[in-house]
Write a protein that holds these residues in place. Structure first.
Motif, PDB file in Angstrom:
ATOM      1  N   LEU A 111      37.231  40.222  44.902  1.00  0.00           N
ATOM      2  CA  LEU A 111      37.228  40.042  46.351  1.00  0.00           C
ATOM      3  C   LEU A 111      37.965  38.763  46.736  1.00  0.00           C
ATOM      4  CD1 LEU A 111      33.524  41.087  47.022  1.00  0.00           C
ATOM      5  CD2 LEU A 111      35.559  42.369  47.683  1.00  0.00           C
ATOM      6  N   ALA A 112      37.753  37.702  45.963  1.00  0.00           N
ATOM      7  CA  ALA A 112      38.432  36.441  46.247  1.00  0.00           C
ATOM      8  C   ALA A 112      39.945  36.614  46.181  1.00  0.00           C
ATOM      9  CB  ALA A 112      37.976  35.370  45.258  1.00  0.00           C
ATOM     10  N   ALA A 113      40.429  37.327  45.168  1.00  0.00           N
ATOM     11  CA  ALA A 113      41.871  37.561  45.044  1.00  0.00           C
ATOM     12  C   ALA A 113      42.388  38.372  46.224  1.00  0.00           C
ATOM     13  CB  ALA A 113      42.173  38.274  43.720  1.00  0.00           C
ATOM     14  N   GLU A 114      41.628  39.400  46.644  1.00  0.00           N
ATOM     15  CA  GLU A 114      42.045  40.205  47.786  1.00  0.00           C
ATOM     16  C   GLU A 114      42.067  39.388  49.073  1.00  0.00           C
ATOM     17  OE1 GLU A 114      39.342  43.464  47.890  1.00  0.00           O
ATOM     18  OE2 GLU A 114      40.196  44.458  46.122  1.00  0.00           O
ATOM     19  N   GLN A 115      41.190  38.405  49.157  1.00  0.00           N
ATOM     20  CA  GLN A 115      41.103  37.571  50.356  1.00  0.00           C
ATOM     21  C   GLN A 115      42.108  36.419  50.342  1.00  0.00           C
ATOM     22  OE1 GLN A 115      37.002  36.594  49.768  1.00  0.00           O
ATOM     23  NE2 GLN A 115      36.238  38.245  51.067  1.00  0.00           N
ATOM     24  N   GLY A 116      42.889  36.323  49.286  1.00  0.00           N
ATOM     25  CA  GLY A 116      43.867  35.242  49.197  1.00  0.00           C
ATOM     26  C   GLY A 116      43.277  33.917  48.752  1.00  0.00           C
ATOM     27  N   ARG A 117      42.131  33.955  48.094  1.00  0.00           N
ATOM     28  CA  ARG A 117      41.491  32.743  47.597  1.00  0.00           C
ATOM     29  C   ARG A 117      41.916  32.466  46.157  1.00  0.00           C
ATOM     30  NH1 ARG A 117      40.902  33.094  52.535  1.00  0.00           N
ATOM     31  NH2 ARG A 117      38.860  33.123  53.548  1.00  0.00           N
ATOM     32  N   GLU A 118      41.765  31.233  45.729  1.00  0.00           N
ATOM     33  CA  GLU A 118      42.071  30.865  44.354  1.00  0.00           C
ATOM     34  C   GLU A 118      40.941  31.351  43.429  1.00  0.00           C
ATOM     35  OE1 GLU A 118      44.858  29.294  43.288  1.00  0.00           O
ATOM     36  OE2 GLU A 118      45.614  29.323  45.341  1.00  0.00           O
ATOM     37  N   VAL A 119      41.307  31.870  42.269  1.00  0.00           N
ATOM     38  CA  VAL A 119      40.325  32.326  41.295  1.00  0.00           C
ATOM     39  C   VAL A 119      40.480  31.488  40.028  1.00  0.00           C
ATOM     40  CG1 VAL A 119      39.469  34.253  39.915  1.00  0.00           C
ATOM     41  CG2 VAL A 119      40.353  34.669  42.224  1.00  0.00           C
ATOM     42  N   PHE A 120      39.399  30.825  39.637  1.00  0.00           N
ATOM     43  CA  PHE A 120      39.383  29.985  38.449  1.00  0.00           C
ATOM     44  C   PHE A 120      38.387  30.576  37.455  1.00  0.00           C
ATOM     45  CE2 PHE A 120      39.976  27.299  42.213  1.00  0.00           C
ATOM     46  CZ  PHE A 120      41.182  26.679  41.931  1.00  0.00           C
ATOM     47  N   ALA A 121      38.670  30.411  36.169  1.00  0.00           N
ATOM     48  CA  ALA A 121      37.734  30.876  35.141  1.00  0.00           C
ATOM     49  C   ALA A 121      37.685  29.860  34.011  1.00  0.00           C
ATOM     50  CB  ALA A 121      38.136  32.251  34.608  1.00  0.00           C
ATOM     51  N   ILE A 122      36.477  29.661  33.512  1.00  0.00           N
ATOM     52  CA  ILE A 122      36.278  28.789  32.361  1.00  0.00           C
ATOM     53  C   ILE A 122      36.287  29.663  31.104  1.00  0.00           C
ATOM     54  CG2 ILE A 122      34.680  27.200  31.227  1.00  0.00           C
ATOM     55  CD1 ILE A 122      33.610  26.467  34.003  1.00  0.00           C
ATOM     56  N   PRO A 123      37.139  29.370  30.130  1.00  0.00           N
ATOM     57  CA  PRO A 123      37.204  30.233  28.935  1.00  0.00           C
ATOM     58  C   PRO A 123      35.927  30.134  28.109  1.00  0.00           C
ATOM     59  CG  PRO A 123      38.537  28.262  28.626  1.00  0.00           C
ATOM     60  CD  PRO A 123      38.080  28.237  30.051  1.00  0.00           C
ATOM     61  N   GLY A 124      35.583  31.224  27.448  1.00  0.00           N
ATOM     62  CA  GLY A 124      34.402  31.248  26.583  1.00  0.00           C
ATOM     63  C   GLY A 124      34.732  31.838  25.233  1.00  0.00           C
ATOM     64  N   SER A 125      33.771  31.793  24.353  1.00  0.00           N
ATOM     65  CA  SER A 125      33.973  32.313  22.998  1.00  0.00           C
ATOM     66  C   SER A 125      34.160  33.824  23.026  1.00  0.00           C
ATOM     67  CB  SER A 125      32.761  31.975  22.126  1.00  0.00           C
ATOM     68  OG  SER A 125      32.821  32.690  20.910  1.00  0.00           O
ATOM     69  N   PRO A 126      35.149  34.351  22.310  1.00  0.00           N
ATOM     70  CA  PRO A 126      35.319  35.807  22.219  1.00  0.00           C
ATOM     71  C   PRO A 126      34.120  36.496  21.583  1.00  0.00           C
ATOM     72  CG  PRO A 126      37.272  34.661  21.417  1.00  0.00           C
ATOM     73  CD  PRO A 126      36.206  33.622  21.599  1.00  0.00           C
ATOM     74  N   LEU A 127      33.274  35.739  20.888  1.00  0.00           N
ATOM     75  CA  LEU A 127      32.096  36.315  20.240  1.00  0.00           C
ATOM     76  C   LEU A 127      30.915  36.459  21.195  1.00  0.00           C
ATOM     77  CD1 LEU A 127      32.214  34.337  16.858  1.00  0.00           C
ATOM     78  CD2 LEU A 127      33.104  36.628  17.349  1.00  0.00           C
ATOM     79  N   ASP A 128      31.002  35.838  22.363  1.00  0.00           N
ATOM     80  CA  ASP A 128      29.895  35.869  23.326  1.00  0.00           C
ATOM     81  C   ASP A 128      30.200  36.911  24.409  1.00  0.00           C
ATOM     82  OD1 ASP A 128      27.890  35.463  25.161  1.00  0.00           O
ATOM     83  OD2 ASP A 128      28.064  33.274  25.177  1.00  0.00           O
TER      84      ASP A 128
END
Length: 341
Positions: free
Chosen positions: A211-228
């Motif tokens: 929804l944030a992307a559709e609304q033109g907002r910035e989307v941030f993500a913190i990377p995590g372990s591929p095992l989790d």
């Protein structure tokens, strides 16, 4: 109101328009006494209503196509007016995820941002708790008299006292499953950006990010372990183009330039509603109405396409869409699209 010239004639027109759209039993307009009782109940709860044109209505939210015309609010005006960042993530969050959410929340509020989240367990709770003193907003999926989850009621009361809690739903509305994505669009819509801390592959946090992307907002993500598995969704966001962040300063540096320019659709903090020519009292001719309805389907369609292909005026198309919506046959979607239900 724009179509019919004011609140009173618009209310008078609603039952007639709903019947035209195919609704057998027209909607009942609440009496003034019923409206005043609901306002009194909200006031006893310590809340109030704010409407789309109010000065304290969240500025980023008001420019959306589907901005709520009315919000119920408990809390402080200052946090509603301040720039905001959403922090969302898993309900079954890890200890590391909660620690990161709290760290980001504290440093974002220290930089002048208010933290927005959905009052859920896990990441939401950690973000709210860490930003209580700096500024936080909790968004309800139900009405303000129906706090959820029950275990977070003490936190909700603190957020209402020091920050704010908001809802677009009627005061006593019990949240249903489909109300949570609706809530999520407010979490992202009132924010300049959304930080996803932990999110599984099938997660409400991913809905908020979309929804944030559709609304033109910035989307941030913190990377995590591929095992989790709790990091599977947030890692997929990074593959899809979300901005990778590892510390709060990454978010602050990305959002600070946005404070210096207006949001799309915003002009000096105000958005003018469209003024359409008012149709005559009989509405569009039946042949025109039939052409417009024939063009509609469950596939989302734009207003411009309906006007172009039907040969009707924009005012005529809007009246038919309003009739269908009041009859429960039409759904308005983001980007000005409409679809039959």
């Amino acid at each position: 109101m724009n179509q019919f010239g004011g609140a009173a004639p618009a209310l008078e027109a609603l039952p007639h328009l709903a019947r035209k759209g195919g609704r057998l039993i027209p909607p009942r307009i609440p009496s003034r006494d019923e409206a005043e009782k609901e306002l009194d109940a909200l006031e006893r709860l310590g809340g109030r209503l704010i409407i789309l044109g109010d000065r304290i209505y969240p500025q980023a939210l008001r420019v959306l196509d589907d901005a709520p015309p009315v919000l119920s609010v408990r809390g402080q005006d200052a946090v509603l007016a301040a720039p905001k960042v959403a922090i969302v993530g898993a309900r079954n969050a890890s200890a590391a995820g909660r620690t990161l959410a709290a760290r980001f929340a504290r440093e974002l509020t220290s930089a002048g941002f208010v933290v927005v989240s959905g009052l859920a367990r896990g990441i939401d709770t950690a973000a709210h708790e860490a930003s209580l003193q700096g500024g936080t907003i909790g968004v309800f999926a139900g009405g303000l008299s129906r706090p959820y989850p029950a275990e977070n009621i003490p936190l909700i009361e603190k957020v209402a006292e020091l920050g704010a809690v908001v809802s677009e739903m009627p005061l006593g509305w019990e949240a249903r499953v489909r109300d949570f994505p609706r809530r999520n669009r407010l979490v992202s819509g009132m924010s300049l950006g959304v930080v996803v801390v932990e999110a599984a592959e099938r997660s409400g946090s991913l809905i908020t990010a979309r929804l944030a992307a559709e609304q033109g907002r910035e989307v941030f993500a913190i990377p995590g372990s591929p095992l989790d598995p709790r990091a599977g969704g947030s890692n997929r966001l990074l593959k899809s183009g979300a901005t990778l962040v590892t510390e709060p300063q990454d978010v602050i540096e990305a959002l600070r330039p946005l404070l210096e320019r207006p949001l799309p659709g915003e002009e000096e903090g105000r958005m003018e509603a469209p003024r359409l020519p008012r149709p005559d009292d009989t509405g569009p001719p039946e042949t025109v109405r039939a052409r417009i309805i024939e063009l509609l389907s469950p596939v989302p369609t734009s207003l411009d396409d309906l006007v172009r292909l039907s040969g009707a005026s924009a005012a005529e198309v809007q009246v038919v869409l309003l009739e269908l919506e009041l009859a429960g046959r039409l759904e308005r979607q983001r980007g000005g699209l409409v679809a039959l239900i």
